[in-house]
Design a protein around this motif. Structure first.
Motif, PDB file in Angstrom:
ATOM      1  N   ALA A  90       0.825  -1.207   0.000  1.00 40.29           N
ATOM      2  CA  ALA A  90       0.000   0.000   0.000  1.00 40.29           C
ATOM      3  C   ALA A  90       0.859   1.257   0.000  1.00 40.29           C
ATOM      4  N   VAL A  91       1.929   1.255   0.778  1.00 42.40           N
ATOM      5  CA  VAL A  91       2.825   2.415   0.796  1.00 42.40           C
ATOM      6  C   VAL A  91       3.403   2.666  -0.595  1.00 42.40           C
ATOM      7  N   GLU A  92       3.875   1.615  -1.234  1.00 43.67           N
ATOM      8  CA  GLU A  92       4.446   1.761  -2.577  1.00 43.67           C
ATOM      9  C   GLU A  92       3.385   2.201  -3.579  1.00 43.67           C
ATOM     10  N   ASN A  93       2.160   1.706  -3.408  1.00 45.68           N
ATOM     11  CA  ASN A  93       1.067   2.074  -4.302  1.00 45.68           C
ATOM     12  C   ASN A  93       0.728   3.560  -4.165  1.00 45.68           C
ATOM     13  N   THR A  94       0.649   4.046  -2.935  1.00 43.72           N
ATOM     14  CA  THR A  94       0.355   5.464  -2.708  1.00 43.72           C
ATOM     15  C   THR A  94       1.457   6.353  -3.269  1.00 43.72           C
ATOM     16  N   LEU A  95       2.704   5.979  -3.044  1.00 38.58           N
ATOM     17  CA  LEU A  95       3.816   6.776  -3.576  1.00 38.58           C
ATOM     18  C   LEU A  95       3.799   6.786  -5.109  1.00 38.58           C
ATOM     19  N   ALA A  96       3.464   5.651  -5.708  1.00 35.82           N
ATOM     20  CA  ALA A  96       3.372   5.592  -7.174  1.00 35.82           C
ATOM     21  C   ALA A  96       2.276   6.525  -7.676  1.00 35.82           C
ATOM     22  N   ASN A  97       1.158   6.585  -6.968  1.00 28.33           N
ATOM     23  CA  ASN A  97       0.072   7.464  -7.393  1.00 28.33           C
ATOM     24  C   ASN A  97       0.385   8.935  -7.145  1.00 28.33           C
ATOM     25  N   ALA A  98       1.177   9.226  -6.122  1.00 25.62           N
ATOM     26  CA  ALA A  98       1.616  10.613  -5.908  1.00 25.62           C
ATOM     27  C   ALA A  98       2.476  11.072  -7.078  1.00 25.62           C
ATOM     28  N   ARG A  99       3.392  10.202  -7.526  1.00 23.45           N
ATOM     29  CA  ARG A  99       4.222  10.540  -8.692  1.00 23.45           C
ATOM     30  C   ARG A  99       3.370  10.634  -9.952  1.00 23.45           C
ATOM     31  N   ARG A 100       2.465   9.694 -10.103  1.00 23.42           N
ATOM     32  CA  ARG A 100       1.629   9.627 -11.305  1.00 23.42           C
ATOM     33  C   ARG A 100       0.789  10.892 -11.471  1.00 23.42           C
ATOM     34  N   ASN A 101       0.323  11.433 -10.352  1.00 24.05           N
ATOM     35  CA  ASN A 101      -0.539  12.616 -10.391  1.00 24.05           C
ATOM     36  C   ASN A 101       0.208  13.912 -10.065  1.00 24.05           C
ATOM     37  N   GLU A 102       1.520  13.805  -9.885  1.00 25.55           N
ATOM     38  CA  GLU A 102       2.386  14.966  -9.639  1.00 25.55           C
ATOM     39  C   GLU A 102       1.882  15.785  -8.446  1.00 25.55           C
ATOM     40  N   ILE A 103       1.669  15.089  -7.340  1.00 28.70           N
ATOM     41  CA  ILE A 103       1.209  15.727  -6.105  1.00 28.70           C
ATOM     42  C   ILE A 103       2.368  15.697  -5.110  1.00 28.70           C
ATOM     43  N   PRO A 104       2.997  16.853  -4.839  1.00 29.27           N
ATOM     44  CA  PRO A 104       4.205  16.859  -4.018  1.00 29.27           C
ATOM     45  C   PRO A 104       3.964  16.913  -2.508  1.00 29.27           C
ATOM     46  N   ASN A 105       2.795  17.398  -2.075  1.00 29.39           N
ATOM     47  CA  ASN A 105       2.594  17.659  -0.648  1.00 29.39           C
ATOM     48  C   ASN A 105       1.963  16.480   0.088  1.00 29.39           C
ATOM     49  N   ILE A 106       2.447  15.285  -0.236  1.00 28.85           N
ATOM     50  CA  ILE A 106       2.028  14.080   0.469  1.00 28.85           C
ATOM     51  C   ILE A 106       3.255  13.215   0.726  1.00 28.85           C
ATOM     52  N   THR A 107       3.339  12.685   1.926  1.00 36.23           N
ATOM     53  CA  THR A 107       4.397  11.761   2.326  1.00 36.23           C
ATOM     54  C   THR A 107       3.723  10.459   2.727  1.00 36.23           C
ATOM     55  N   CYS A 108       4.382   9.347   2.475  1.00 36.15           N
ATOM     56  CA  CYS A 108       3.786   8.062   2.842  1.00 36.15           C
ATOM     57  C   CYS A 108       4.831   7.179   3.512  1.00 36.15           C
ATOM     58  N   VAL A 109       4.474   6.612   4.671  1.00 35.52           N
ATOM     59  CA  VAL A 109       5.382   5.746   5.411  1.00 35.52           C
ATOM     60  C   VAL A 109       4.632   4.516   5.902  1.00 35.52           C
ATOM     61  N   LYS A 110       5.385   3.467   6.148  1.00 36.87           N
ATOM     62  CA  LYS A 110       4.804   2.255   6.709  1.00 36.87           C
ATOM     63  C   LYS A 110       4.658   2.430   8.219  1.00 36.87           C
ATOM     64  N   SER A 111       3.457   2.169   8.732  1.00 37.96           N
ATOM     65  CA  SER A 111       3.238   2.317  10.167  1.00 37.96           C
ATOM     66  C   SER A 111       2.060   1.463  10.606  1.00 37.96           C
ATOM     67  N   ASP A 112       2.189   0.846  11.767  1.00 36.79           N
ATOM     68  CA  ASP A 112       1.090   0.136  12.415  1.00 36.79           C
ATOM     69  C   ASP A 112       0.331   1.176  13.247  1.00 36.79           C
ATOM     70  N   ILE A 113      -0.691   1.735  12.673  1.00 37.19           N
ATOM     71  CA  ILE A 113      -1.442   2.867  13.217  1.00 37.19           C
ATOM     72  C   ILE A 113      -0.448   3.990  13.541  1.00 37.19           C
ATOM     73  N   PHE A 114      -0.195   4.295  14.831  1.00 39.73           N
ATOM     74  CA  PHE A 114       0.630   5.458  15.161  1.00 39.73           C
ATOM     75  C   PHE A 114       2.081   5.111  15.512  1.00 39.73           C
ATOM     76  N   LEU A 115       2.485   3.853  15.374  1.00 38.68           N
ATOM     77  CA  LEU A 115       3.795   3.448  15.892  1.00 38.68           C
ATOM     78  C   LEU A 115       4.958   4.205  15.257  1.00 38.68           C
ATOM     79  N   ALA A 116       4.863   4.536  13.980  1.00 40.42           N
ATOM     80  CA  ALA A 116       5.968   5.229  13.303  1.00 40.42           C
ATOM     81  C   ALA A 116       5.755   6.735  13.227  1.00 40.42           C
ATOM     82  N   ILE A 117       4.750   7.257  13.919  1.00 43.17           N
ATOM     83  CA  ILE A 117       4.445   8.680  13.880  1.00 43.17           C
ATOM     84  C   ILE A 117       5.137   9.389  15.038  1.00 43.17           C
ATOM     85  N   ASP A 118       5.827  10.485  14.750  1.00 44.16           N
ATOM     86  CA  ASP A 118       6.474  11.284  15.781  1.00 44.16           C
ATOM     87  C   ASP A 118       5.418  11.756  16.776  1.00 44.16           C
TER      88      ASP A 118
END
Length: 226
Positions: A90-118
């Motif tokens: 899913a992370v790779e899919n979202t990043l591919a769609n961000a590139r495909r649609n040229e949308i720069p203001n989105i970041t995507c990371v792998k996380s189990d709910i909030f575990l990887a969120i600062d």
């Protein structure tokens, strides 16, 4: 355990994987590609269509899948979107769609709910169109795509409702898409348990038997005065 519901959901997911991948879906002004083992349904579009405007807001999306919700918000006024998912696909899919649609203001990371969120980063809005099929805690997830639909022991819902307020700005809100099936008290009782006020923004029965009966809620922590 509702065996009929589990069988129904597993059949739905299995059928979604029968086509060639990637699939290409024009949706809400976006050119979306959907990768294998990433679940796509009209429910994601419905949730996206019924979200309030996010102009100038920072957004966290949990369980982004192919990225439709986060990409739509990033394209239509959100200051920045952080999208997360528990699966690498899913992370790779979202990043591919961000590139495909040229949308720069989105970041995507792998996380189990909030575990990887600062924990010090706060958001104006947190969104999750979440897995809503309750299964026992020891339920075996058979494939990556099943993460999109099953909530073993109800732990995902509990963690999300308990932890979300700690990641909100003072006036922030939570947007929760939840399949109540035939009993809305499944979710409303939980919202009261975690001291969250709620407003149902929209609802739709996707199947005549209410097997998929989706509600979209806006949630806010109840602030207790001194």
């Amino acid at each position: 355990m509702d065996e009929d519901r589990i069988e129904y959901i597993r059949k739905l997911m299995a059928e979604s994987q029968l086509s060639d991948f990637p699939k290409y879906v024009p949706c809400l002004g976006l050119d979306i590609e959907v990768h294998k083992e990433v679940f796509w349904s009209d429910a994601a579009r419905w949730v996206t269509e019924h979200l309030p405007p996010m102009i100038g807001k920072s957004v966290l999306e949990i369980g982004c899948g192919c990225g439709l919700i986060g990409l739509f918000l990033a394209k239509n006024g959100a200051s920045h979107v952080l999208a997360t998912d528990i699966t690498t696909n899913a992370v790779e899919n979202t990043l591919a769609n961000a590139r495909r649609n040229e949308i720069p203001n989105i970041t995507c990371v792998k996380s189990d709910i909030f575990l990887a969120i600062d924990p010090d980063t706060k958001f104006d809005c947190i969104i999750w169109h979440m897995p809503s099929t309750y299964v026992p805690e020891d339920f075996e997830i058979a494939s990556m795509i099943e993460h999109s639909s099953f909530d073993p022991g109800g732990s995902l819902l509990d963690r999300f409702l308990r932890e979300s307020p700690h990641h909100l700005t003072p006036n922030g809100a939570i947007m929760l898409g939840y399949n109540v099936s035939r009993d809305k008290s499944i979710i409303t009782d939980k919202l009261e348990q975690y001291s969250l006020s709620y407003r149902r923004i929209a609802d739709k029965k996707f199947t005549p038997d209410s097997m998929i009966n989706l509600h979209l809620y806006e949630l806010k922590p109840i602030v207790v005065g001194p």
